[in-house]
Design an enzyme around this catalytic site. Structure first.
Site, PDB file in Angstrom:
ATOM      1  N   LYS A 247      50.876 -54.137  19.204  1.00  0.00           N
ATOM      2  CA  LYS A 247      51.571 -54.714  20.149  1.00  0.00           C
ATOM      3  C   LYS A 247      50.875 -56.018  20.542  1.00  0.00           C
ATOM      4  O   LYS A 247      49.580 -56.194  20.702  1.00  0.00           O
ATOM      5  CB  LYS A 247      51.436 -53.581  21.526  1.00  0.00           C
ATOM      6  CG  LYS A 247      52.159 -52.303  21.127  1.00  0.00           C
ATOM      7  CD  LYS A 247      53.685 -52.497  21.000  1.00  0.00           C
ATOM      8  CE  LYS A 247      54.352 -50.953  20.613  1.00  0.00           C
ATOM      9  NZ  LYS A 247      55.864 -51.302  20.839  1.00  0.00           N
TER      10      LYS A 247
ATOM     11  N   HIS B 159      64.152 -47.982  14.360  1.00  0.00           N
ATOM     12  CA  HIS B 159      63.041 -47.479  15.460  1.00  0.00           C
ATOM     13  C   HIS B 159      62.897 -46.063  15.683  1.00  0.00           C
ATOM     14  O   HIS B 159      63.861 -45.566  15.905  1.00  0.00           O
ATOM     15  CB  HIS B 159      63.730 -48.278  16.779  1.00  0.00           C
ATOM     16  CG  HIS B 159      62.941 -47.828  17.898  1.00  0.00           C
ATOM     17  ND1 HIS B 159      63.211 -46.857  19.057  1.00  0.00           N
ATOM     18  CD2 HIS B 159      61.599 -48.294  18.412  1.00  0.00           C
ATOM     19  CE1 HIS B 159      62.339 -46.917  19.863  1.00  0.00           C
ATOM     20  NE2 HIS B 159      60.997 -47.719  19.559  1.00  0.00           N
TER      21      HIS B 159
END
Length: 394
Positions: free
Chosen positions: A189, A320
């Site tokens: 991230k 996802h």
């Protein structure tokens, strides 16, 4: 999506065995062992995530065949999905479980006043996925084989080890463990308010992987256009597999400009909640890699429509979350895809997916190949049943 009147004609005679006789909905709250933070937490837009709420649907036909499907919500929306599903689930009773596309349309019309995206279609997704699981089980095939698989395994990458709340040294250790477990890519991230933090973490992970493992980054929509352009140019040197969600999920024009100006592929789509919303990305050429989430866009029926559009327009695919579903769908995509490895859901299912040599392998079990654990039953906070011996709902 077309909802032409012709699709609403009364169906033919339902075969006795495939008649839907029982539907059960369950709301299950999965606690996370550690609160999770991505860029949306660091920018103050969300609080750390402590749980994921699942909507499970179980369907049984007259001949005893059963299917299971699920949708989910993070932070908010789980009770709303369950409430909407409870209002429309009885529409399935007496129907032929084989007529999945028609039943999707019927369920959509049953709740038409709340629209054809978002929470409404996410509730339908759980039922739609259960019907596809049931259909594959009746054929005694893994879902991927029922759909027509192009491959028996799919490239996979891990996300859960690289969140922003995780100290860098632990991210590096997680990356080592991920590769050792046969997973083929690492995503971390980014999107921290201090871009120097992002760049130092990317550089450290890239060095640790020594260029031998694909590396992806995910900004979770937290950059503006100028920041995304600047960061994208700086990150070019790391030869990333992709930059994910650099901009707001609905900024198709911004994503298109970024995709046109960078060598690094742009990936996005996970937060969109319908095929129509994804079509905006496709027609604007806003992504090199599209990342739909079947539970979010209405289930497998809608995912297959989107996959056809994506393939026709030359896009790569990396669905996802929810690898238990998306492994099968990715295996049926013509172009070589990726599937996202998350270990969060493991407490819910008795089965495990196998990874080796950078790939996740299609299980040989019929359907999705999953069954709920006793722990998942224990985490159930609400249920509703339709049909069956009790013929009740609550």
């Amino acid at each position: 999506m077309s909802l032409a009147p012709a699709t609403l004609k009364t169906p033919g005679k339902v075969s006795s065995g495939s008649k839907i006789e029982w539907v059960k909905l369950s709301s299950v709250v999965l606690p996370l062992t550690v609160p999770v933070s991505d860029a949306k937490v660091f920018t103050g837009r969300q609080k750390p995530m402590t749980e994921v709420v699942f909507l499970f649907t179980e369907i049984r036909t007259a001949d005893g065949a059963e299917g299971i499907g699920f949708s989910y919500s993070k932070r908010a929306g789980g009770p709303g999905q369950f409430a909407h599903a409870r209002e429309i689930a009885a529409e399935l009773l007496g129907e032929d479980a084989n007529d999945i596309q028609r039943l999707w349309t019927k369920l959509t019309w049953a709740g038409a006043s709340v629209g054809r995206s978002g929470l409404a279609t996410q509730a339908i997704a759980s039922m739609d996925i259960a019907l596809w699981d049931l259909k594959a089980k009746r054929a005694n095939l893994p879902l991927a084989k029922l759909l027509g698989a192009h491959r028996d395994s799919v490239r996979c990458y891990n996300t859960s080890g690289g969140f922003l709340h995780t100290p860098l040294e632990q991210v590096l250790e997680n990356a080592d463990a991920t590769v050792a477990n046969g997973i083929g890519g690492i995503k971390i991230k980014v999107g921290h308010p201090d871009s120097a933090v992002d760049l130092s973490r990317v550089a450290a992970v890239h060095e640790r992987l020594n260029g031998s493992v694909p590396l992806m980054v995910d900004a979770n929509q937290q950059w503006d256009r100028a920041t995304a352009q600047r960061m994208g140019r700086i990150l070019e040197e790391y030869n990333l597999a992709w930059i994910e969600e650099p901009l707001d999920a609905y900024d198709a024009e911004g994503h298109a400009a970024l995709a046109a100006s960078l060598d690094t592929p742009i990936a996005t789509g996970e937060m969109l909640a319908s095929v129509a919303e994804h079509w905006e990305l496709i027609r604007h050429k806003a992504a090199d890699i599209i990342q739909p989430d079947a539970p979010r866009i209405g289930g497998i029926t809608q995912f297959l429509k989107l996959a056809a559009l994506a393939d026709h327009n030359g896009l790569d695919l990396a669905p996802h979350f929810a690898m238990e579903i998306h492994l099968h769908l990715a295996a049926a995509y013509p172009r070589e895809p990726w599937v996202e490895h998350f270990d969060w859901l493991e407490p819910l299912f008795n089965e495990r997916l196998e990874t080796s040599h950078g790939r996740m392998h299609i299980p040989d079990r019929p359907g999705l190949g999953i069954t709920l654990t006793d722990q998942a039953r224990a985490w159930t906070v609400a249920t509703a049943e339709f049909g069956g011996p009790h013929n009740s709902h609550y």
